[in-house]
Scaffold this motif. Structure first.
Motif, mmCIF file in Angstrom:
data_model
loop_
_atom_site.group_PDB
_atom_site.id
_atom_site.type_symbol
_atom_site.label_atom_id
_atom_site.label_comp_id
_atom_site.label_asym_id
_atom_site.label_seq_id
_atom_site.Cartn_x
_atom_site.Cartn_y
_atom_site.Cartn_z
ATOM 1 N N CYS A 1 -3.199 -3.015 -5.652
ATOM 2 C CA CYS A 1 -4.207 -4.058 -5.204
ATOM 3 C C CYS A 1 -3.933 -5.438 -5.373
ATOM 4 N N LEU A 2 -3.174 -5.777 -6.498
ATOM 5 C CA LEU A 2 -2.905 -7.267 -6.718
ATOM 6 C C LEU A 2 -1.907 -7.658 -5.864
ATOM 7 N N TRP A 3 -0.986 -6.614 -5.439
ATOM 8 C CA TRP A 3 0.271 -7.132 -4.512
ATOM 9 C C TRP A 3 -0.072 -7.420 -3.258
ATOM 10 N N THR A 4 -1.092 -6.414 -2.873
ATOM 11 C CA THR A 4 -1.738 -6.545 -1.495
ATOM 12 C C THR A 4 -2.539 -7.955 -1.514
ATOM 13 N N THR A 5 -3.384 -8.192 -2.353
ATOM 14 C CA THR A 5 -4.068 -9.155 -2.295
ATOM 15 C C THR A 5 -3.217 -10.630 -2.345
ATOM 16 N N TYR A 6 -2.492 -10.625 -3.132
ATOM 17 C CA TYR A 6 -1.426 -11.650 -2.999
ATOM 18 C C TYR A 6 -0.866 -12.174 -1.592
ATOM 19 N N HIS A 7 -0.310 -10.939 -1.100
ATOM 20 C CA HIS A 7 0.283 -11.086 0.409
ATOM 21 C C HIS A 7 -1.049 -11.363 1.326
ATOM 22 N N PHE B 1 0.901 -1.286 -0.161
ATOM 23 C CA PHE B 1 -0.013 0.077 0.024
ATOM 24 C C PHE B 1 0.704 1.235 0.078
ATOM 25 N N GLY B 2 1.929 1.341 0.883
ATOM 26 C CA GLY B 2 2.833 2.337 1.210
ATOM 27 C C GLY B 2 3.484 2.666 -0.325
ATOM 28 N N ILE B 3 3.904 1.791 -1.154
ATOM 29 C CA ILE B 3 4.702 2.001 -2.339
ATOM 30 C C ILE B 3 3.796 2.394 -3.358
ATOM 31 N N ALA B 4 2.432 1.803 -3.317
ATOM 32 C CA ALA B 4 1.678 2.400 -4.469
ATOM 33 C C ALA B 4 1.196 3.743 -4.217
ATOM 34 N N PHE B 5 1.102 4.190 -2.998
ATOM 35 C CA PHE B 5 0.689 5.547 -2.418
ATOM 36 C C PHE B 5 1.937 6.527 -2.906
ATOM 37 N N VAL B 6 3.146 6.003 -2.484
ATOM 38 C CA VAL B 6 4.143 6.908 -2.864
ATOM 39 C C VAL B 6 4.343 7.117 -4.499
ATOM 40 N N LEU B 7 4.164 5.982 -5.101
ATOM 41 C CA LEU B 7 4.054 6.189 -6.633
ATOM 42 C C LEU B 7 3.181 7.364 -7.285
ATOM 43 N N ILE B 8 1.903 7.048 -6.613
ATOM 44 C CA ILE B 8 0.682 8.002 -6.983
ATOM 45 C C ILE B 8 0.954 9.657 -6.655
ATOM 46 N N MET B 9 1.639 9.572 -5.585
ATOM 47 C CA MET B 9 2.105 10.954 -5.137
ATOM 48 C C MET B 9 3.253 11.540 -6.084
ATOM 49 N N PHE C 1 -1.747 10.218 -17.859
ATOM 50 C CA PHE C 1 -1.679 10.426 -16.024
ATOM 51 C C PHE C 1 -2.956 9.480 -15.424
ATOM 52 N N PRO C 2 -3.996 9.349 -15.867
ATOM 53 C CA PRO C 2 -5.275 8.751 -15.171
ATOM 54 C C PRO C 2 -4.924 7.286 -15.401
ATOM 55 N N TYR C 3 -4.471 6.998 -16.731
ATOM 56 C CA TYR C 3 -3.973 5.538 -16.877
ATOM 57 C C TYR C 3 -2.885 4.858 -16.018
ATOM 58 N N ILE C 4 -2.132 5.862 -15.809
ATOM 59 C CA ILE C 4 -0.700 5.429 -14.898
ATOM 60 C C ILE C 4 -1.314 5.562 -13.576
ATOM 61 N N VAL C 5 -2.123 6.264 -12.925
ATOM 62 C CA VAL C 5 -2.761 6.082 -11.565
ATOM 63 C C VAL C 5 -3.476 4.957 -11.445
ATOM 64 N N VAL C 6 -4.462 4.447 -12.546
ATOM 65 C CA VAL C 6 -5.145 3.545 -12.490
ATOM 66 C C VAL C 6 -4.176 1.922 -12.403
ATOM 67 N N GLY C 7 -3.242 2.145 -13.169
ATOM 68 C CA GLY C 7 -2.386 1.103 -13.237
ATOM 69 C C GLY C 7 -1.528 0.917 -12.032
ATOM 70 N N ILE C 8 -1.164 1.888 -11.142
ATOM 71 C CA ILE C 8 -0.516 1.742 -10.039
ATOM 72 C C ILE C 8 -1.290 1.177 -8.976
ATOM 73 N N CYS C 9 -2.579 1.673 -9.104
ATOM 74 C CA CYS C 9 -3.683 1.156 -8.127
ATOM 75 C C CYS C 9 -3.948 -0.312 -8.554
ATOM 76 N N VAL C 10 -4.074 -0.593 -9.404
ATOM 77 C CA VAL C 10 -4.125 -1.999 -9.905
ATOM 78 C C VAL C 10 -3.168 -3.108 -9.471
ATOM 79 N N LEU C 11 -2.007 -2.587 -9.845
ATOM 80 C CA LEU C 11 -0.956 -3.322 -9.335
ATOM 81 C C LEU C 11 -0.638 -3.423 -7.792
#
Length: 192
Positions: free
Chosen positions: A94-100, A53-61, A82-92
């Motif tokens: 979420c996938l990383w979080t769900t996996y763990h 979550f933290g890495i995704a948040f930092v990348l979006i910032m 830009f919106p696609y980049i933010v959505v891509g970071i959010c999806v990745l």
């Protein structure tokens, strides 16, 4: 099957990681598929989910800061992306979080008199078994976040290998130290 040499019986009974240094004797040897596996600390999952979550948040910032900065003009295709980049970071993220969330509770280990076993994997499950007799050395790894959480990773190196055979992540420091000491105390005498 029981092996005997010089009137000594080979045994490989499962041991409790906390009381591993006490003398234990067991008449029945559990088979590998019948191991009572011990789970790693639940804090390991919390750390991994927080990091994702933290890495995704930092990348979006960072992406937002670049998009809305006033020092230089960005190319129009980059602004439109830009919106696609933010959505891509959010999806990745979420996938990383769900996996763990699902994979980390499946990491389990077991200590027996003659070997150490590790089970892991969400999609591709694996069960590794390291004979204590073949252990060259054991290391405890603790990064800054793991130190704050009171956790450690136990890396077991097999004789003849340059890298660790397997790693048990996210175990309590006291348990990791006892496991390490048990392996070091018994690696030369475990085949008796």
């Amino acid at each position: 099957m029981t092996m005997s040499t010089d009137n000594e019986t080979f045994s490989n009974a499962q041991l409790d990681a906390i009381t591993a240094n006490e003398n234990t004797s067991a008449s029945d040897k559990p088979q590998l598929h019948q191991l009572n596996l011990e789970a790693i600390s639940p804090r390991y999952r919390v750390i991994n989910i927080s990091l994702a979550f933290g890495i995704a948040f930092v990348l979006i910032m960072v992406a937002s800061a670049l998009r809305y900065q006033s020092f230089f003009a960005l190319p129009e295709p980059l602004v439109a992306a830009f919106p696609y980049i933010v959505v891509g970071i959010c999806v990745l993220g979420c996938l990383w979080t769900t996996y763990h969330f699902f994979a980390d509770p499946l990491i389990k280990y077991a200590l027996r008199e003659q070997d150490l076993s590790l089970q892991s994997g969400l999609v591709f499950r694996s069960l590794s078994c390291q004979p204590i007799l073949r252990v060259q050395h054991v290391e405890l790894k603790r990064g800054p976040i793991a130190r704050l959480a009171g956790l450690a990773s136990l890396q077991v190196f097999s004789a003849g290998g340059a890298t660790h055979t397997f790693e048990i992540p996210g175990i309590e420091v006291e348990v990791a130290e006892r496991l390490r000491q048990f392996i070091l105390d018994h690696k030369d005498v475990s085949a008796k």
